[in-house]
Design a protein around this motif. Structure first.
Motif, PDB file in Angstrom:
ATOM      1  N   SER A   1      -1.080  16.052 -17.326  1.00  0.00           N
ATOM      2  CA  SER A   1      -0.946  15.970 -15.877  1.00  0.00           C
ATOM      3  C   SER A   1      -1.831  17.016 -15.227  1.00  0.00           C
ATOM      4  N   THR A   2      -2.078  16.829 -13.966  1.00  0.00           N
ATOM      5  CA  THR A   2      -3.012  17.685 -13.249  1.00  0.00           C
ATOM      6  C   THR A   2      -2.268  18.654 -12.346  1.00  0.00           C
ATOM      7  N   SER A   3      -2.818  19.826 -12.160  1.00  0.00           N
ATOM      8  CA  SER A   3      -2.217  20.779 -11.229  1.00  0.00           C
ATOM      9  C   SER A   3      -3.020  20.849  -9.930  1.00  0.00           C
ATOM     10  N   LEU A   4      -4.049  20.036  -9.836  1.00  0.00           N
ATOM     11  CA  LEU A   4      -4.855  20.017  -8.621  1.00  0.00           C
ATOM     12  C   LEU A   4      -4.053  19.419  -7.472  1.00  0.00           C
ATOM     13  N   PRO A   5      -4.306  19.875  -6.258  1.00  0.00           N
ATOM     14  CA  PRO A   5      -3.639  19.233  -5.120  1.00  0.00           C
ATOM     15  C   PRO A   5      -4.162  17.811  -4.940  1.00  0.00           C
ATOM     16  N   MET A   6      -3.337  16.972  -4.364  1.00  0.00           N
ATOM     17  CA  MET A   6      -3.767  15.601  -4.126  1.00  0.00           C
ATOM     18  C   MET A   6      -4.851  15.602  -3.063  1.00  0.00           C
ATOM     19  N   GLU A   7      -5.911  14.873  -3.336  1.00  0.00           N
ATOM     20  CA  GLU A   7      -6.953  14.640  -2.332  1.00  0.00           C
ATOM     21  C   GLU A   7      -6.965  13.144  -2.077  1.00  0.00           C
ATOM     22  N   ILE A   8      -6.429  12.764  -0.940  1.00  0.00           N
ATOM     23  CA  ILE A   8      -6.243  11.344  -0.646  1.00  0.00           C
ATOM     24  C   ILE A   8      -6.920  11.018   0.664  1.00  0.00           C
ATOM     25  N   SER A   9      -7.610   9.891   0.687  1.00  0.00           N
ATOM     26  CA  SER A   9      -8.125   9.395   1.959  1.00  0.00           C
ATOM     27  C   SER A   9      -7.654   7.959   2.144  1.00  0.00           C
ATOM     28  N   VAL A  10      -7.355   7.636   3.398  1.00  0.00           N
ATOM     29  CA  VAL A  10      -6.887   6.303   3.763  1.00  0.00           C
ATOM     30  C   VAL A  10      -7.780   5.830   4.904  1.00  0.00           C
ATOM     31  N   HIS A  11      -8.440   4.706   4.710  1.00  0.00           N
ATOM     32  CA  HIS A  11      -9.349   4.215   5.741  1.00  0.00           C
ATOM     33  C   HIS A  11      -9.521   2.715   5.601  1.00  0.00           C
ATOM     34  N   PRO A  12      -9.928   1.966   6.603  1.00  0.00           N
ATOM     35  CA  PRO A  12     -10.016   2.422   7.989  1.00  0.00           C
ATOM     36  C   PRO A  12      -8.619   2.609   8.576  1.00  0.00           C
ATOM     37  N   ASN A  13      -8.504   3.471   9.544  1.00  0.00           N
ATOM     38  CA  ASN A  13      -7.218   3.724  10.179  1.00  0.00           C
ATOM     39  C   ASN A  13      -7.481   4.143  11.622  1.00  0.00           C
ATOM     40  N   PRO A  14      -7.155   3.291  12.594  1.00  0.00           N
ATOM     41  CA  PRO A  14      -6.404   2.037  12.512  1.00  0.00           C
ATOM     42  C   PRO A  14      -7.178   0.914  11.823  1.00  0.00           C
ATOM     43  N   SER A  15      -6.428  -0.101  11.405  1.00  0.00           N
ATOM     44  CA  SER A  15      -7.012  -1.215  10.669  1.00  0.00           C
ATOM     45  C   SER A  15      -6.439  -2.534  11.155  1.00  0.00           C
ATOM     46  N   LYS A  16      -7.223  -3.603  10.980  1.00  0.00           N
ATOM     47  CA  LYS A  16      -6.721  -4.948  11.258  1.00  0.00           C
ATOM     48  C   LYS A  16      -6.249  -5.646   9.997  1.00  0.00           C
ATOM     49  N   ASN A  17      -7.006  -5.511   8.908  1.00  0.00           N
ATOM     50  CA  ASN A  17      -6.786  -6.375   7.748  1.00  0.00           C
ATOM     51  C   ASN A  17      -6.488  -5.666   6.436  1.00  0.00           C
ATOM     52  N   TYR A  18      -6.925  -4.440   6.264  1.00  0.00           N
ATOM     53  CA  TYR A  18      -6.746  -3.781   4.969  1.00  0.00           C
ATOM     54  C   TYR A  18      -6.858  -2.271   5.122  1.00  0.00           C
ATOM     55  N   PHE A  19      -6.283  -1.574   4.151  1.00  0.00           N
ATOM     56  CA  PHE A  19      -6.468  -0.132   4.005  1.00  0.00           C
ATOM     57  C   PHE A  19      -7.001   0.146   2.616  1.00  0.00           C
ATOM     58  N   ASP A  20      -8.014   1.012   2.526  1.00  0.00           N
ATOM     59  CA  ASP A  20      -8.447   1.571   1.248  1.00  0.00           C
ATOM     60  C   ASP A  20      -7.684   2.865   1.030  1.00  0.00           C
ATOM     61  N   ILE A  21      -7.085   3.034  -0.145  1.00  0.00           N
ATOM     62  CA  ILE A  21      -6.473   4.302  -0.513  1.00  0.00           C
ATOM     63  C   ILE A  21      -7.281   4.869  -1.667  1.00  0.00           C
ATOM     64  N   ASP A  22      -7.846   6.060  -1.466  1.00  0.00           N
ATOM     65  CA  ASP A  22      -8.667   6.723  -2.484  1.00  0.00           C
ATOM     66  C   ASP A  22      -7.997   8.022  -2.912  1.00  0.00           C
ATOM     67  N   LEU A  23      -7.793   8.196  -4.215  1.00  0.00           N
ATOM     68  CA  LEU A  23      -7.322   9.466  -4.763  1.00  0.00           C
ATOM     69  C   LEU A  23      -8.505  10.108  -5.465  1.00  0.00           C
ATOM     70  N   ASN A  24      -9.010  11.195  -4.894  1.00  0.00           N
ATOM     71  CA  ASN A  24     -10.304  11.714  -5.321  1.00  0.00           C
ATOM     72  C   ASN A  24     -10.274  12.508  -6.619  1.00  0.00           C
ATOM     73  N   ASN A  25      -9.122  13.068  -6.985  1.00  0.00           N
ATOM     74  CA  ASN A  25      -9.105  13.869  -8.218  1.00  0.00           C
ATOM     75  C   ASN A  25      -8.020  13.390  -9.174  1.00  0.00           C
ATOM     76  N   LEU A  26      -7.907  12.079  -9.293  1.00  0.00           N
ATOM     77  CA  LEU A  26      -6.902  11.503 -10.185  1.00  0.00           C
ATOM     78  C   LEU A  26      -7.281  11.775 -11.634  1.00  0.00           C
ATOM     79  N   GLY A  27      -6.332  12.306 -12.407  1.00  0.00           N
ATOM     80  CA  GLY A  27      -6.574  12.555 -13.826  1.00  0.00           C
ATOM     81  C   GLY A  27      -6.615  11.250 -14.615  1.00  0.00           C
ATOM     82  N   GLU A  28      -7.214  11.298 -15.778  1.00  0.00           N
ATOM     83  CA  GLU A  28      -7.430  10.088 -16.584  1.00  0.00           C
ATOM     84  C   GLU A  28      -6.122   9.371 -16.904  1.00  0.00           C
TER      85      GLU A  28
END
Length: 86
Positions: A1-28
């Motif tokens: 497991s990782t001890s790094l803080p979560m780096e998350i981005s959610v876009h576009p926001n506001p949105s009409k049709n979809y959200f992308d959720i990106d976790l930038n430092n997800l461990g393997e």
């Protein structure tokens, strides 16, 4: 497991049709969950044990309004307010 803080981005926001959720430092071997609830606290959609660092959430069926996105990774919770416009 990782001890790094979560780096998350959610876009576009506001949105009409979809959200992308990106976790930038997800461990393997990390897995994460998300839940989206409406303003009454009802679950609109959720997914468990995701091992991809990027997913797309289909917001097409959502009503217009404000939702709470909660991402959980390694018992850390991170909340985002997401807005759906129609």
């Amino acid at each position: 497991s990782t001890s790094l803080p979560m780096e998350i981005s959610v876009h576009p926001n506001p949105s009409k049709n979809y959200f992308d959720i990106d976790l930038n430092n997800l461990g393997e071997n990390d897995k994460w969950d998300y839940t989206i609830t409406n303003y009454l606290g009802g679950i609109v959609t959720q997914e468990r044990s995701i091992n991809s660092s990027n997913i797309v959430v289909n917001a097409t069926p959502f009503q217009q309004g404000v939702y709470l996105l909660q991402v959980i990774l390694n018992n850390q919770k991170c909340n985002f307010k997401v807005i759906v416009i129609k």
